[in-house]
Design a protein around this motif. Structure first.
Motif, PDB file in Angstrom:
ATOM      1  N   CYS A  35      -8.103 -10.449  -1.372  1.00  8.55           N
ATOM      2  CA  CYS A  35      -7.828  -9.392  -1.771  1.00  8.55           C
ATOM      3  C   CYS A  35      -7.833  -8.519  -2.888  1.00  8.55           C
ATOM      4  CB  CYS A  35      -7.727  -8.831  -0.438  1.00  8.55           C
ATOM      5  SG  CYS A  35      -7.793  -7.107  -0.198  1.00  8.55           S
ATOM      6  N   PHE A  37      -6.988  -5.592  -3.501  1.00  9.17           N
ATOM      7  CA  PHE A  37      -6.476  -4.175  -3.280  1.00  9.17           C
ATOM      8  C   PHE A  37      -4.538  -4.685  -3.467  1.00  9.17           C
ATOM      9  CE2 PHE A  37      -9.172  -1.645  -0.579  1.00  9.17           C
ATOM     10  CZ  PHE A  37      -9.569  -1.259  -1.293  1.00  9.17           C
ATOM     11  N   ALA A  38      -4.769  -5.506  -3.736  1.00  7.12           N
ATOM     12  CA  ALA A  38      -2.854  -6.119  -4.203  1.00  7.12           C
ATOM     13  C   ALA A  38      -2.121  -5.599  -3.384  1.00  7.12           C
ATOM     14  CB  ALA A  38      -2.967  -6.501  -5.287  1.00  7.12           C
ATOM     15  N   CYS A  39      -1.709  -5.522  -2.103  1.00  6.10           N
ATOM     16  CA  CYS A  39      -0.875  -5.094  -2.045  1.00  6.10           C
ATOM     17  C   CYS A  39       1.055  -5.552  -1.776  1.00  6.10           C
ATOM     18  CB  CYS A  39      -1.271  -4.500  -0.033  1.00  6.10           C
ATOM     19  SG  CYS A  39      -1.934  -3.829  -0.107  1.00  6.10           S
ATOM     20  N   TYR A  41       3.118  -5.951  -0.071  1.00  5.95           N
ATOM     21  CA  TYR A  41       3.955  -6.719   1.281  1.00  5.95           C
ATOM     22  C   TYR A  41       2.175  -7.112   1.922  1.00  5.95           C
ATOM     23  CZ  TYR A  41       1.196  -2.262   3.033  1.00  5.95           C
ATOM     24  OH  TYR A  41      -0.027  -1.409   2.516  1.00  5.95           O
ATOM     25  N   CYS A  42       1.259  -7.221   1.238  1.00  7.52           N
ATOM     26  CA  CYS A  42       0.461  -8.298   1.933  1.00  7.52           C
ATOM     27  C   CYS A  42       1.283  -9.880   2.540  1.00  7.52           C
ATOM     28  CB  CYS A  42      -0.634  -7.946   1.153  1.00  7.52           C
ATOM     29  SG  CYS A  42      -2.184  -8.864   1.717  1.00  7.52           S
ATOM     30  N   SER A  44      -1.037 -12.039   3.690  1.00  9.86           N
ATOM     31  CA  SER A  44      -1.966 -13.130   3.506  1.00  9.86           C
ATOM     32  C   SER A  44      -1.280 -13.883   2.586  1.00  9.86           C
ATOM     33  CB  SER A  44      -3.000 -12.245   3.121  1.00  9.86           C
ATOM     34  OG  SER A  44      -3.428 -11.350   3.884  1.00  9.86           O
ATOM     35  N   PHE A  55      -4.726 -14.951  -4.936  1.00  9.63           N
ATOM     36  CA  PHE A  55      -5.002 -14.336  -3.886  1.00  9.63           C
ATOM     37  C   PHE A  55      -5.638 -12.776  -4.150  1.00  9.63           C
ATOM     38  CE2 PHE A  55      -5.503 -11.890  -0.040  1.00  9.63           C
ATOM     39  CZ  PHE A  55      -4.162 -11.165   0.108  1.00  9.63           C
ATOM     40  N   GLY A  88      -8.378  -8.557   8.136  1.00 12.25           N
ATOM     41  CA  GLY A  88      -7.135  -9.409   8.438  1.00 12.25           C
ATOM     42  C   GLY A  88      -6.846  -9.741   7.460  1.00 12.25           C
ATOM     43  N   THR A  89      -7.569 -10.921   6.847  1.00 14.20           N
ATOM     44  CA  THR A  89      -7.036 -11.702   5.193  1.00 14.20           C
ATOM     45  C   THR A  89      -7.120 -11.308   4.138  1.00 14.20           C
ATOM     46  OG1 THR A  89      -8.072 -13.386   5.670  1.00 14.20           O
ATOM     47  CG2 THR A  89      -6.225 -13.380   6.538  1.00 14.20           C
ATOM     48  N   CYS A  90      -7.957 -10.160   4.578  1.00 12.47           N
ATOM     49  CA  CYS A  90      -8.939  -9.111   3.956  1.00 12.47           C
ATOM     50  C   CYS A  90      -8.962  -8.094   3.595  1.00 12.47           C
ATOM     51  CB  CYS A  90     -10.566  -9.685   2.442  1.00 12.47           C
ATOM     52  SG  CYS A  90     -11.656 -10.250   4.018  1.00 12.47           S
ATOM     53  N   ASP A  91      -9.348  -7.457   2.920  1.00 12.36           N
ATOM     54  CA  ASP A  91      -9.954  -5.721   3.268  1.00 12.36           C
ATOM     55  C   ASP A  91     -11.571  -6.035   3.359  1.00 12.36           C
ATOM     56  OD1 ASP A  91     -11.476  -3.022   3.942  1.00 12.36           O
ATOM     57  OD2 ASP A  91      -8.917  -2.277   3.187  1.00 12.36           O
ATOM     58  N   LYS A 122      -8.517   0.384   3.642  1.00 16.70           N
ATOM     59  CA  LYS A 122      -7.879   0.846   2.850  1.00 16.70           C
ATOM     60  C   LYS A 122      -8.772   1.789   2.181  1.00 16.70           C
ATOM     61  CE  LYS A 122      -3.131  -0.790   2.461  1.00 16.70           C
ATOM     62  NZ  LYS A 122      -2.884  -2.101   3.326  1.00 16.70           N
TER      63      LYS A 122
END
Ligand code: SF4
Length: 377
Positions: A35, A37-39, A41-42, A44, A55, A88-91, A122
């Motif tokens: 994903c 978006f690289a949050c 806190y992610c 995943s 990731f 879920g594990t990605c946007d 998001k």
């Protein structure tokens, strides 16, 4: 630089043994691995999802997802239409979707087979698919949860560096509700990030603005998790950008973090912290008259009463969990009723409710009362 690599995968549809009782999904579909978006806190990033370490900048684009999903649903003998969560594990609407349209392909197939859909995202790209999401909502059920953890742009830049700004995300909710009221749309206030998003001002701002956007719900609950690789990643980012918070986290999670050894500690904050956050959120939802549960999909076949009864029990167990009260018995009773292979009305008629796991005398009485008041549910 972000790399997209098309790749063959063996499966596209994952079926849960027990539904996710917050998002009401039975199935999950991840159209991408990774994903962008690289949050910070992610979740995943944690080992349990077995995703590539790069990731957030190496995205595997699953090949032929539409054909694979179609094939899976066409051949399915034991699958019944039920809520499929995309992402879920990605946007599902990360930038790759603009070129590859894997999510859109999945939506087209799910609509053809009358599967309801829920998406947590998001991304503003969600608006591109309002036509098909609206058709799914009319055909069965559709819910979109837009994740917002803070309305502070600068903080969002640290927590969710490549995602659209919180204002843009709120606008997605607003636009969905204005254009397609048949779609349930709301905000996933998940996670509530300790020391960054858990102050009363931020919580109230998120709830108030969610209400203003015309949302149907705001979801919250559980503490921000810190697990293995994900925890080390988050703590490293924290030590780089907000080093004064490292000690606070170590105390809250009874943990120790060093760059060399990574994170060692609990995976969520203690109960008293969670209780305080949850109580505050329940209070705010009441103040702003905002639902904190999504109305679930109810099928028209033999599962109808099972799902209605399970919804009541799972709603109740959620509330108990948020209030720090015992909740597991009600939860498992709800899950087991949800999974029944025949209508609960038939079981009740035969006087066999107690043969269902986790149904004791008090839950039996509760269920009988619900079934007796069927017309009011
Ligand atoms: S949008 Fe979701 S899946 Fe993507 S990085 Fe952020 S938390 Fe992870």
């Amino acid at each position: 630089m972000i790399k997209y690599i098309p790749k063959e995968f063996k499966t596209i549809l994952n079926k849960y043994r027990f539904i996710d009782s917050w998002f009401w999904c039975r199935y999950s579909i991840n159209p991408y691995n990774g994903c962008e978006f690289a949050c910070a806190y992610c979740d995943s990033r944690s080992h349990k999802y077995h995703l590539q370490p790069e990731f957030d900048h190496l995205i595997y684009v699953k090949n032929n997802v539409g054909a694979m999903l179609d094939d899976r649903l066409r051949r399915a003998r034991t699958l019944l239409p039920d809520v499929a969560a995309i992402g879920g594990t990605c946007d599902a609407y990360q930038p790759a979707e603009e070129s590859y349209a894997n999510t859109r392909q999945c939506l087209e197939v799910l609509l053809r087979y009358h599967y309801p859909v829920i998406i947590s995202t998001k991304s503003t790209l969600t608006l591109r698919d309002l036509d098909i999401l609206s058709r799914i909502a009319e055909d069965s059920w559709c819910a979109i949860g837009v994740t917002i953890t803070t309305l502070d742009r600068k903080l969002a830049g640290f927590l969710e560096p490549r995602a659209p700004s919180p204002e843009k995300r709120l606008n997605v909710v607003k636009e969905i509700k204005e254009a397609c009221p048949e779609i349930q749309a709301g905000v996933n206030f998940i996670p509530i990030v300790p020391f960054l998003g858990d102050d009363e001002r931020n919580m109230e701002e998120v709830v108030a603005d969610t209400k203003m956007a015309g949302a149907d719900f705001i979801l919250f609950g559980g503490g921000m998790t810190l697990r293995d690789n994900q925890a080390s990643w988050f703590m490293r980012r924290l030590s780089e950008e907000l080093p004064h918070l490292v000690e606070e986290y170590e105390e809250l999670y009874q943990a120790k973090y060093t760059l060399a050894e990574g994170y060692r500690g609990r995976y969520e904050p203690g109960k008293s912290y969670l209780k305080r956050i949850h109580r505050k959120m329940l209070e705010l939802c009441k103040k702003y008259q905002l639902a904190f549960r999504i109305k679930r999909y109810i099928p028209e076949d033999f599962r109808k009463q099972n799902y209605l009864v399970a919804q009541k029990l799972l709603d109740e167990s959620y509330l108990c969990q948020m209030l720090g009260r015992p909740w597991t018995k009600t939860f498992w009773a709800g899950q087991n009723i949800n999974n029944l292979g025949e209508s609960i009305e038939d079981i009740a008629r035969r006087g066999e409710l107690r043969t269902i796991r986790n149904i004791d005398a008090s839950i039996e009485a509760y269920v009988l009362n619900l079934l007796g008041n069927e017309g009011e549910q």
